[in-house]
Motif scaffolding. Sequence first.
Motif, mmCIF file in Angstrom:
data_model
loop_
_atom_site.group_PDB
_atom_site.id
_atom_site.type_symbol
_atom_site.label_atom_id
_atom_site.label_comp_id
_atom_site.label_asym_id
_atom_site.label_seq_id
_atom_site.Cartn_x
_atom_site.Cartn_y
_atom_site.Cartn_z
ATOM 1 N N GLY A 1 36.576 49.394 45.656
ATOM 2 C CA GLY A 1 36.454 48.705 46.934
ATOM 3 C C GLY A 1 37.632 47.758 47.105
ATOM 4 N N HIS A 2 37.821 46.864 46.137
ATOM 5 C CA HIS A 2 38.944 45.923 46.163
ATOM 6 C C HIS A 2 39.677 45.974 44.824
ATOM 7 C CE1 HIS A 2 40.526 41.512 46.410
ATOM 8 N NE2 HIS A 2 41.441 42.377 46.792
ATOM 9 N N MET A 3 40.946 46.343 44.870
ATOM 10 C CA MET A 3 41.760 46.343 43.654
ATOM 11 C C MET A 3 42.730 45.161 43.717
ATOM 12 S SD MET A 3 44.493 49.170 42.274
ATOM 13 C CE MET A 3 43.668 49.971 40.933
ATOM 14 N N VAL A 4 42.717 44.344 42.690
ATOM 15 C CA VAL A 4 43.728 43.284 42.602
ATOM 16 C C VAL A 4 44.783 43.744 41.607
ATOM 17 C CG1 VAL A 4 44.203 40.913 41.847
ATOM 18 C CG2 VAL A 4 42.217 41.404 43.278
ATOM 19 N N VAL A 5 46.022 43.741 42.065
ATOM 20 C CA VAL A 5 47.137 44.162 41.228
ATOM 21 C C VAL A 5 47.887 42.907 40.803
ATOM 22 C CG1 VAL A 5 49.315 45.412 41.232
ATOM 23 C CG2 VAL A 5 47.360 46.352 42.469
ATOM 24 N N ILE A 6 48.040 42.699 39.514
ATOM 25 C CA ILE A 6 48.805 41.535 39.047
ATOM 26 C C ILE A 6 50.214 42.023 38.726
ATOM 27 C CG2 ILE A 6 48.862 39.544 37.501
ATOM 28 C CD1 ILE A 6 45.937 40.001 36.851
ATOM 29 N N GLY A 7 51.197 41.605 39.534
ATOM 30 C CA GLY A 7 52.588 42.020 39.352
ATOM 31 C C GLY A 7 53.047 42.910 40.491
ATOM 32 N N ILE B 1 55.239 49.353 38.828
ATOM 33 C CA ILE B 1 53.905 49.932 38.611
ATOM 34 C C ILE B 1 52.912 49.399 39.632
ATOM 35 C CG2 ILE B 1 51.934 49.976 37.004
ATOM 36 C CD1 ILE B 1 53.960 50.140 34.708
ATOM 37 N N GLY B 2 52.929 48.082 39.850
ATOM 38 C CA GLY B 2 51.973 47.482 40.780
ATOM 39 C C GLY B 2 52.068 48.091 42.162
ATOM 40 N N LEU B 3 53.300 48.318 42.634
ATOM 41 C CA LEU B 3 53.454 48.810 44.008
ATOM 42 C C LEU B 3 53.195 50.312 44.094
ATOM 43 C CD1 LEU B 3 56.435 46.560 45.122
ATOM 44 C CD2 LEU B 3 53.979 46.198 45.436
ATOM 45 N N GLU B 4 53.592 51.069 43.042
ATOM 46 C CA GLU B 4 53.305 52.511 43.087
ATOM 47 C C GLU B 4 51.797 52.768 42.989
ATOM 48 O OE1 GLU B 4 57.514 54.322 41.324
ATOM 49 O OE2 GLU B 4 55.677 54.710 40.208
ATOM 50 N N LEU B 5 51.151 52.187 41.980
ATOM 51 C CA LEU B 5 49.711 52.462 41.825
ATOM 52 C C LEU B 5 48.888 51.748 42.897
ATOM 53 C CD1 LEU B 5 49.084 52.685 37.978
ATOM 54 C CD2 LEU B 5 49.581 54.456 39.653
ATOM 55 N N GLY B 6 49.349 50.576 43.323
ATOM 56 C CA GLY B 6 48.695 49.895 44.446
ATOM 57 C C GLY B 6 48.724 50.794 45.680
ATOM 58 N N ALA C 1 43.234 25.502 41.699
ATOM 59 C CA ALA C 1 42.847 26.882 41.413
ATOM 60 C C ALA C 1 41.911 27.393 42.494
ATOM 61 C CB ALA C 1 42.163 26.930 40.050
ATOM 62 N N GLU C 2 41.886 28.724 42.679
ATOM 63 C CA GLU C 2 40.919 29.307 43.615
ATOM 64 C C GLU C 2 40.413 30.631 43.056
ATOM 65 O OE1 GLU C 2 42.435 31.345 47.163
ATOM 66 O OE2 GLU C 2 44.419 30.616 46.610
ATOM 67 N N PRO C 3 39.201 31.007 43.436
ATOM 68 C CA PRO C 3 38.645 32.258 42.900
ATOM 69 C C PRO C 3 39.032 33.461 43.755
ATOM 70 C CG PRO C 3 36.973 31.096 44.162
ATOM 71 C CD PRO C 3 38.227 30.272 44.275
ATOM 72 N N LEU C 4 39.011 34.644 43.158
ATOM 73 C CA LEU C 4 39.200 35.895 43.901
ATOM 74 C C LEU C 4 38.362 36.957 43.200
ATOM 75 C CD1 LEU C 4 40.841 37.326 46.224
ATOM 76 C CD2 LEU C 4 42.527 37.931 44.482
ATOM 77 N N ALA C 5 37.620 37.734 43.972
ATOM 78 C CA ALA C 5 36.757 38.764 43.374
ATOM 79 C C ALA C 5 37.399 40.136 43.527
ATOM 80 C CB ALA C 5 35.390 38.748 44.045
ATOM 81 N N ALA C 6 37.256 40.976 42.501
ATOM 82 C CA ALA C 6 37.815 42.326 42.551
ATOM 83 C C ALA C 6 36.835 43.306 41.917
ATOM 84 C CB ALA C 6 39.134 42.361 41.782
ATOM 85 N N ASP C 7 36.976 44.564 42.322
ATOM 86 C CA ASP C 7 36.218 45.611 41.620
ATOM 87 C C ASP C 7 37.011 46.091 40.418
ATOM 88 O OD1 ASP C 7 33.883 45.995 43.454
ATOM 89 O OD2 ASP C 7 35.550 46.207 44.858
ATOM 90 N N ILE C 8 38.327 46.230 40.614
ATOM 91 C CA ILE C 8 39.221 46.660 39.537
ATOM 92 C C ILE C 8 40.449 45.759 39.555
ATOM 93 C CG2 ILE C 8 40.782 48.519 38.766
ATOM 94 C CD1 ILE C 8 37.935 49.391 38.306
ATOM 95 N N VAL C 9 40.925 45.371 38.374
ATOM 96 C CA VAL C 9 42.171 44.602 38.267
ATOM 97 C C VAL C 9 43.190 45.451 37.502
ATOM 98 C CG1 VAL C 9 43.266 42.551 37.271
ATOM 99 C CG2 VAL C 9 41.016 42.369 38.338
ATOM 100 N N LEU C 10 44.358 45.618 38.095
ATOM 101 C CA LEU C 10 45.443 46.344 37.424
ATOM 102 C C LEU C 10 46.469 45.328 36.940
ATOM 103 C CD1 LEU C 10 47.218 48.893 36.769
ATOM 104 C CD2 LEU C 10 48.081 48.725 39.103
ATOM 105 N N VAL C 11 46.700 45.301 35.632
ATOM 106 C CA VAL C 11 47.691 44.381 35.075
ATOM 107 C C VAL C 11 49.029 45.122 34.975
ATOM 108 C CG1 VAL C 11 48.281 42.867 33.145
ATOM 109 C CG2 VAL C 11 45.875 43.220 33.763
ATOM 110 N N ALA C 12 50.030 44.654 35.707
ATOM 111 C CA ALA C 12 51.340 45.329 35.734
ATOM 112 C C ALA C 12 52.431 44.269 35.784
ATOM 113 C CB ALA C 12 51.424 46.263 36.942
ATOM 114 N N VAL C 13 52.494 43.474 34.691
ATOM 115 C CA VAL C 13 53.444 42.352 34.658
ATOM 116 C C VAL C 13 54.659 42.676 33.789
ATOM 117 C CG1 VAL C 13 51.708 40.588 35.159
ATOM 118 C CG2 VAL C 13 52.160 41.213 32.776
ATOM 119 N N GLY C 14 54.908 43.945 33.548
ATOM 120 C CA GLY C 14 56.079 44.346 32.783
ATOM 121 C C GLY C 14 55.690 45.091 31.520
#
Length: 463
Positions: free
Chosen positions: A171-177, A181-186, A256-269
């Motif tokens: 539903g909601h994917m948060v991409v870190i980076g 990778i973040g932009l292709e898989l996002g 700080a603030e919260p953010l909810a996700a269904d899936i988080v993709l870590v793509a920081v290098g």
Amino acid sequence: MPQSFDLLVIGAGPGGYVCAIRAAQLGLTVACAEKRATLGGTCLNVGCIPSKALLQSSENYAALTHDFAAHGITAGAVSLDLARMQARKAEVVSANVKGVEFLFRKNKIAWLKGEARITAPGRVTVAGTDYEAKHIVIATGSESTPLPGVTVDERRIVSSTGGLELDAVPGHMVVIGGGYIGLELGSVWRRLGAEVTVVEFLDRIVPTMDQEIATAFQRILTKQGIKFRLGTKVTQAVASETGVALTLEPAKGGPAEPLAADIVLVAVGRRAFTDGLGLDALGVARDERGRIRTDAHYGTNIAGIHAIGDAIAGPMLAHKAEDEGVALAERLAGQAGHVNYGVIPGVVYTWPEVAAVGQTEEDLKAAGIAYKIGKFPFTANGRARAMGDTDGLVKILADKTTDRLLGAHILGPDAGTLIAELATAMEFGASAEDVARICHAHPTLSEAVKEAALAVDGRALHI
Ligand code: FAD
Ligand code: NAD
């Protein structure tokens, strides 16, 4: 007596397997050790190839659901069979890795199955068996960089490997980076229907690309529905059965603030991977980022041990690893292999694509080099109009005095293919005028390259 080879390569990714093939072509006896069950490394198994398969499939889906109507083509109810899409991706990967197996057989390269450890210069153990080799090449690649406070479980919080394997559209994917990778898989998951938010530490995306191109690129991705939180860091991610609770903070400090996700993709290098090789015991020197230090000919500080690809310095790209593999094999066979690091193209395979070779405007400013710019938008290219793909531009940077090409940046349809012309021109030391004088077929996207080259001298014809 242990079996002996002229060359033993550790790792069968694009660096290692290409080095092995080139050395075998040149008459060396070659073995290649690989701990993964299949050949091809990160690139073929969990990187370039599966990501491009999903990019293509999701692009087709987006075209059918969003773009075809403008061409007068309407379909009935469109449905997504993600299981079939993933199965097709697996078939593409399988065909590629089997292709490398075939090449190993063809070139009589011994495939040593298992994890390799260098026990001494000239000696390697693979899965309990000892081997001897005149030359050892480390091509063990890289792994995704972990992020403190965010534990990858490959279910809710995924690296690129898990991000390629999802069995449902989040539903909601948060991409870190906001990098490759973040932009292709996002893009993949956005096109398939996910809401996607990219959280990027810096105040811009794709930090190695030209800033002007990156800004235009971000605008296009935003139009496609991707949301961006720039200048922001994720300090914590807590996964549960139902989703992930993230904590975000401004990169420069703040509440700080919260953010909810269904899936988080870590793509920081990604970082060099050298675990288990026994490098500390051997005294093989590494740099501050854990990459193996090499001289200009890929030699480490230990005689007979060489290293290439993602495990050493330079861009973490498959074609860079391959070219290093070829150059090193040729050197080991007594030839003069060489890689021109000034002309290594980089491509982000979103739609539109982003492609770059040579220096950015920021690089030139920092180096104090006087330059001229030629730009041409795809909105003024007949073929792009016919395709309905007018987003983006070609930007060419040339030396102010000599007109020699210094860099080229393309945001647009098939940018990754178009950049090859400019890479070729730069390898030959061409000027912008040289490119402008080449006859380009009409109507093609490549005319935008010619027009940008003309624009360097203020003489673009169609704008
Ligand atoms: P790898 O491909 O990482 O291969 C190293 C191999 O060594 C692995 O198979 C590993 O199992 C093996 N190994 C490690 N240690 C040992 C050991 N001790 N014994 C035996 N075997 C060992 N690059 C591009 O140019 N274009 C792209 O489109 C692209 N897309 C990508 C998409 C994703 C999702 C990712 C993650 C990466 C992508 N890359 C892309 C980067 C590319 O995959 C790498 O730059 C490339 O694979 C590096 O090649 P390599 O040979 O150095 O290492
Ligand atoms: P990347 O270096 O391309 O991008 C990482 C991004 O994460 C950067 O923009 C960086 O500023 C940001 N970042 C770093 N720390 C952060 C943090 N704490 N919070 C938020 N953002 C943070 O790395 P990647 O996308 O993980 O890909 C790794 C490498 O794999 C690439 O650099 C590239 O070499 C290779 N790759 C290439 C391709 C291709 O050629 N098309 C595709 C995928 C991967």
